[in-house]
Design an enzyme around this catalytic site. Structure first.
Site, PDB file in Angstrom:
ATOM      1  N   TYR A 122      -2.043  -0.500  10.930  1.00  0.00           N
ATOM      2  CA  TYR A 122      -2.152  -1.166   9.610  1.00  0.00           C
ATOM      3  C   TYR A 122      -0.936  -0.836   8.754  1.00  0.00           C
ATOM      4  CZ  TYR A 122      -3.340  -1.632   4.660  1.00  0.00           C
ATOM      5  OH  TYR A 122      -3.290  -1.915   3.311  1.00  0.00           O
ATOM      6  N   LYS A 141       2.151  -3.226   7.349  1.00  0.00           N
ATOM      7  CA  LYS A 141       2.467  -3.407   5.921  1.00  0.00           C
ATOM      8  C   LYS A 141       3.913  -2.958   5.641  1.00  0.00           C
ATOM      9  CE  LYS A 141       0.119  -4.613   2.934  1.00  0.00           C
ATOM     10  NZ  LYS A 141      -0.255  -5.944   2.369  1.00  0.00           N
ATOM     11  N   THR A 188       0.821  -1.217   0.000  1.00  0.00           N
ATOM     12  CA  THR A 188       0.000   0.000   0.000  1.00  0.00           C
ATOM     13  C   THR A 188       0.852   1.263   0.000  1.00  0.00           C
ATOM     14  OG1 THR A 188      -1.523   1.253   1.392  1.00  0.00           O
ATOM     15  CG2 THR A 188      -0.100  -0.273   2.533  1.00  0.00           C
ATOM     16  N   ASP A 189       0.274   2.357  -0.481  1.00  0.00           N
ATOM     17  CA  ASP A 189       0.974   3.645  -0.413  1.00  0.00           C
ATOM     18  C   ASP A 189       1.018   4.196   1.019  1.00  0.00           C
ATOM     19  OD1 ASP A 189      -1.701   4.367  -0.140  1.00  0.00           O
ATOM     20  OD2 ASP A 189      -1.680   5.901  -1.716  1.00  0.00           O
ATOM     21  N   GLU A 190       0.208   3.588   1.927  1.00  0.00           N
ATOM     22  CA  GLU A 190       0.157   4.128   3.295  1.00  0.00           C
ATOM     23  C   GLU A 190       1.475   3.953   4.039  1.00  0.00           C
ATOM     24  OE1 GLU A 190      -3.308   3.461   5.601  1.00  0.00           O
ATOM     25  OE2 GLU A 190      -4.637   3.621   3.881  1.00  0.00           O
TER      26      GLU A 190
END
Ligand code: NAD
Ligand code: DAU
Length: 351
Positions: free
Chosen positions: A157, A161, A132-134
């Site tokens: 989260y 990741k 993810t870009d998060e």
């Protein structure tokens, strides 16, 4: 030559689109979909291909190392596309441990087993980690995340990741495991679990319930239609460079409030309501803890090196999405009332 490909998390939102694409496009591959069928896994997402001759579903948990080892021994996978994860930021704030277990421990189980079973015989093998870009944290008003942006995850989260991304890279750097990673922005489209902003809002509008907007609705996300993500995953799996990272984004930034207002207009038309009816459901609520302000992806590497670009304009994508949810009300209702879980629990047993 026939290849056997493991796709983890294939009963979830993005995974189901990836499984369908691979099953339909690559009859020469045997596709094994491994999914624990958590609350987010739903085999109804794959009804149309469940009897395809090159498809097989296996229920199992990636946190169970013995099970993963037996699975690899049985199938001798040539490639892994790893999508299984706990994926919802709000749930990670209230229950981080599940995220640590699945996203970190589960990923390490897969890495260890791939390494053990492939025994340094890596030609033709690939471990693709979908992320993810998060992991990059939050942007201010300007700028974009590139593949070289430093990691700065803010939620449990995104920290889980980020940790799994680092471990995947470490297995490449330390053991030579043939890996590739991609980091994508917010997806939307059919089969997304109605805890995420767009399907939640569609469901609430349909049922005349409040649409909760966190804070002032000024946070910005970069939205990509899920099938465009699945197409990027296909390209990266086949043509991406070993050990590299590719960012994937929609070049399509919206504040949450502008996005929801647009969605409300589409819903008014589809439900034949007076213009402005759905907007009245917008309700500003307490902000998410540690809420990242803005995500925006620079996908130029993927575009220049692999020739990918998003195929849908947002207006077209959101219309397709709304149509799908309105035409598949049973899918939504089965989730909201829990029927899908009971049905598959009877078939495959409890997790
Ligand atoms: P999802 O929550 O819809 O699906 C996750 C799937 O993983 C479910 O089918 C679930 O049953 C399965 N799963 C969960 N824990 C498992 C375990 N321990 N063992 C086996 N299976 C398990 O998620 P999604 O939105 O489809 O996201 C898929 C992947 O893509 C995730 O890795 C996520 O981080 C990443 N991603 C998502 C987005 C997005 O916008 N949704 C964007 C970028 C990256
Ligand atoms: O950027 C990629 C990520 O996008 C993925 O890695 C995650 O798995 C995926 O869930 C998604 O994360 P977000 O937190 O951005 O998605 P979500 O749909 O939960 O929220 C989108 C935005 O809307 C975010 O700014 C929070 C806000 N929001 C969300 C919900 C559920 C609201 O204002 N109200 C809500 O009820």
């Amino acid at each position: 030559m026939q290849k056997t490909i493991l796709i983890t998390g294939g009963a979830g939102f993005i995974g189901s689109h990836v499984v369908r694409r691979f099953v339909n496009r690559y009859p020469e591959y045997r596709i094994v979909n491994l999914d624990a069928l958590t609350y987010a896994g739903n085999l109804e997402n794959l009804k149309d291909i469940e009897n395809a001759p090159n498809y097989q579903f296996v229920k199992g948990d990636i946190t169970d190392g013995d099970f993963i080892q037996k699975l690899f021994q049985e199938y001798h996978f040539d490639g892994v596309l790893h999508l299984a994860a706990e994926s919802h930021v709000d749930r990670s704030i209230s229950n981080p441990m599940e995220f640590i277990m699945t996203n970190i421990v589960g990923t390490v189980n897969l890495l260890n087993t791939a390494r053990e079973i492939w025994k340094d015989d890596y030609p033709g093998k690939r471990f693709y980690h979908i992320s993810t870009d998060e992991v990059y944290g939050s942007l201010g008003a300007t700028g974009f995340f590139t593949e070289t942006t430093s990691y700065d995850p803010q939620s449990p989260y995104s920290a889980s990741k980020a940790s799994s991304d680092h471990l995947v890279r470490a297995y490449h750097n330390t053991y030579g495991l043939p890996v590739v990673i991609s980091n994508c922005s917010n997806n939307y489209g059919p089969n997304q679990f109605p805890e995420k902003l767009i399907p939640l809002a569609i469901n609430n509008i349909k049922n005349n319930k409040p649409i909760p907007i966190y804070g002032k609705g000024e946070n910005i996300r970069d939205w990509l239609y899920v099938e465009d993500h699945a197409r990027a995953i296909d390209l990266i799996f086949h043509d991406g460079k070993q050990g590299e990272t590719y960012n994937i984004g929609g070049n399509n930034e919206w504040t949450n409030i502008a996005l929801i207002r647009t969605l409300c207009k589409v819903m008014d038309i589809k439900l034949e309501r007076e213009p402005g009816t759905s907007e009245q459901l917008i309700t500003f609520v307490k902000d998410r803890a540690g809420h990242d302000l803005r995500y925006a992806i620079d996908s130029s590497r993927l575009m220049n090196e692999l020739g990918w670009k998003p195929s849908l304009q947002f207006e077209e994508g959101i219309e397709k999405t709304v149509n799908w949810y309105l035409e598949n009300q049973e899918w939504l209702e089965n989730i909201v009332n829990g029927t899908y879980e009971n049905y598959y629990r009877e078939m495959y047993g409890n997790r």
